[in-house]
Design a protein around this motif. Structure first.
Motif, mmCIF file in Angstrom:
data_model
loop_
_atom_site.group_PDB
_atom_site.id
_atom_site.type_symbol
_atom_site.label_atom_id
_atom_site.label_comp_id
_atom_site.label_asym_id
_atom_site.label_seq_id
_atom_site.Cartn_x
_atom_site.Cartn_y
_atom_site.Cartn_z
ATOM 1 N N TRP A 159 -3.349 5.145 -1.744
ATOM 2 C CA TRP A 159 -4.340 4.116 -1.404
ATOM 3 C C TRP A 159 -4.871 4.328 0.014
ATOM 4 O O TRP A 159 -6.076 4.227 0.253
ATOM 5 N N LEU A 160 -3.994 4.649 0.947
ATOM 6 C CA LEU A 160 -4.439 4.911 2.321
ATOM 7 C C LEU A 160 -5.359 6.125 2.368
ATOM 8 O O LEU A 160 -6.325 6.159 3.150
ATOM 9 N N THR B 31 0.833 -1.197 0.000
ATOM 10 C CA THR B 31 0.000 0.000 0.000
ATOM 11 C C THR B 31 0.870 1.251 0.000
ATOM 12 O O THR B 31 2.013 1.232 0.465
ATOM 13 N N GLN C 203 -9.166 5.967 3.831
ATOM 14 C CA GLN C 203 -9.573 6.774 4.974
ATOM 15 C C GLN C 203 -10.645 7.805 4.646
ATOM 16 O O GLN C 203 -11.440 8.168 5.521
ATOM 17 N N ASP D 43 0.609 5.909 0.087
ATOM 18 C CA ASP D 43 -0.147 7.001 0.706
ATOM 19 C C ASP D 43 -1.442 7.294 -0.046
ATOM 20 O O ASP D 43 -2.448 7.666 0.577
#
Length: 555
Positions: A55-56, A51, A60, A53
């Motif tokens: 995708w995160l 993963t 989120q 940043d």
């Protein structure tokens, strides 16, 4: 005894040459299936990749919204298309009312309109600054006039329902034509009225056809990019595009695509399991005389309902497009539009040839060697239509990058020459994506034509010494011309309307009519988007009229 002695050597000789011929076709079939599995495997394998940043950030901030929007869109469009398609199919197939004969085929015309075209026409007409609300405010003299918001979840669902209901309508109509008034009469003989007979007898008997049309609708809904982007309605297709071209993260786009593929598989699994243990059969078409007559007010009410759906879904959008196109034609039309049209026609024609050739290979291999491996390979090769265009674009782009890097390193090592990408950003990548996406469309038409060829013709040809490639060229091809033509027309129009694959894989500067529509609608210039939209609508008339011609045949 003598005929038997003469027959054995002949059969052994044919079997030897036929087996060698079929091995070649089998390899071709497995190769086509491999082309489909490659992007699918790449996308699914991205679930296990590292993963980042981007995708995160999606997880989120946007993932819950994407899932919720996708769920409500599928639910709304599924319910809406089922209601419109089934009700209109029952009226035109089993009832008789004023205008039924021409409404029978006219109700399929909205299929020639891309959903994203109806989307920007609807916004242009019904938005706050559009002519409808403006005229109402001038008539009523009320500035804060309440009006349903077109830029909403309901607006997206309404537009996609009006453009996709013909999928359910066509299949449900064919199912109801096999029943006519007989199902209702059987229910009435058991003491039930027409409404209960329709709900408990006719509708359950037509369920496989309705479910098949609904599955196509849901696949198109999941694959849609243009409509949801015009409405700024976030779904997985728009998120994939933003991750790739907005945030420049191919890995995040691949991971989003993998989730979309899982949703597609879940939808297909639910549809198949829902009717896996049920059996349905029909005894053939009923005659026109079996239709239920709707006299007086009921007949005109049925006509008003059908003509209202046709007017909102087709007549009004086409009329507004024509007005806009005529108004901007002189100042907007130039040589660029000839280039847009030429690119669209070339891509549509080339994709039609490729998909028809691939479909012919699959159908011929399945005909000549109907074993488990060949049947499985054919089924796998026709899975591409269930993959959204944005998923295919990502799944093809990643392996082509790897191949390009290997070729660049190999050429640099051997010849000391530095070159750029060879496959990515080329027409070959676009045509490969079209082949995978629309092979199932061509296969359906060609396979239907092949099924009309009786096996006795194969046996007769072999007795005359014709087998292998000559059998395909001299026997199959002349009898498959109608199916191949139908397949080519359907693929041609689908490619002309396809937006995400074209937008995400096209070479630099290679714009088409659909890309032009996307660019103009992104800037809110609805009138300038009307010119390429009219061209797409005109291109969709031929296959729709062809479909209506064949579906209207009654004994």
């Amino acid at each position: 005894m003598k005929p038997y002695v003469l027959k054995v050597p002949f059969e052994r000789g044919v079997s030897f040459f036929q087996r060698a011929f079929l091995d070649r076709w089998q390899v071709a079939t497995l190769s086509i299936a491999g082309l489909v599995l490659t992007p699918l495997g790449v996308v699914l394998f991205s679930v296990f990749s590292e993963t980042n940043d981007v995708w995160l950030h999606f997880v989120q901030t946007s993932l819950v919204t994407l899932l919720a929007n996708t769920f409500w869109l599928l639910l709304g469009v599924g319910v809406g298309t089922t209601f419109l398609g089934v009700s209109l199919a029952w009226l035109t197939a089993a009832c008789d009312f004023p205008g039924r004969k021409w409404l029978d085929w006219a109700l399929m015309l909205p299929l020639s309109l891309p959903p994203y075209v109806v989307a920007f026409v609807g916004i242009g007409l019904l938005d706050f600054t559009g002519p409808v609300q403006t005229q109402l405010r001038s008539w009523l003299g009320a500035e804060p006039l309440w009006f349903p918001k077109i830029r909403s979840t309901g607006g997206v669902i309404a537009v996609m329902t009006l453009t996709l209901y013909p999928y359910v309508y066509m299949l449900a109509r064919n199912a109801f034509l096999t029943q006519g008034r007989r199902a209702i009469e059987a229910a009435q003989s058991l003491g039930q009225g027409r409404l209960r007979g329709f709900l408990h007898v006719a509708l359950p008997m037509a369920r496989p056809w309705i479910a098949g049309g609904l599955a196509l609708v849901l696949m198109e809904t999941l694959a849609d990019f243009g409509t949801v982007s015009i409405f700024n309605y976030d779904t997985f297709t728009t998120a994939i595009y933003k991750a790739w071209f907005g945030l420049f993260s191919l890995s995040a786009a691949a991971q989003l695509a993998s989730l979309l593929v899982l949703i597609v598989f879940i939808v297909l699994l639910i549809e198949q399991r829902s009717r896996s243990r049920r059996r349905f059969s029909h005894a053939g078409r009923s005659s026109v005389a079996d239709r239920i007559p709707l006299r007086g007010g009921r007949g005109w009410l049925a006509f008003a309902y059908a003509i209202s759906v046709l007017g909102i879904a087709f007549i009004i959008p086409v009329g507004q497009l024509s007005v806009w196109a005529f108004g901007v034609f002189q100042q907007d039309f130039d040589l660029r539009y000839l280039s847009f049209l030429g690119h669209s026609v070339f891509l549509g024609g080339a994709a039609a040839l490729l998909t028809c050739a691939g479909a012919l290979i699959l159908v011929s291999a399945n005909r000549l060697r109907n074993d488990l491996m060949t049947r499985t390979a054919v089924r796998v090769a026709t899975l591409g239509y269930a993959l959204p265009g944005s998923v295919l674009a990502v799944g093809i782009f990643i392996p082509l990058i790897w191949i390009d890097k290997q070729m660049i390193e190999w050429i640099q090592t051997l010849f000391g020459i530095e070159i750029g990408f060879i496959l990515n950003g080329t027409l070959a990548a676009m045509l490969l994506a079209y082949l995978i996406r629309f092979l199932a469309v061509a296969h359906g038409a060609v396979d239907s034509a092949m099924n009309r060829i009786t096996p006795s013709l194969d046996e007769t040809a072999r007795c005359l010494g014709v087998s292998g490639v000559p059998l395909l060229r001299r026997v199959y091809l002349p009898m498959l011309r109608g199916g191949l033509l139908t397949a080519a027309l359907l693929v041609f129009v689908d490619v002309m309307k396809e937006m995400p694959i074209t937008l995400m894989t096209r070479p630099f500067g290679w714009d088409t009519l659909s890309v032009r529509i996307f660019e103009m609608t992104s800037e809110g210039q609805w009138e300038r988007a009307a010119l390429p939209a009219v061209a797409l609508v005109l291109a969709g008339f031929i296959p729709i009229l062809l479909l209506s011609r064949y579906s209207n045949r009654e004994p």
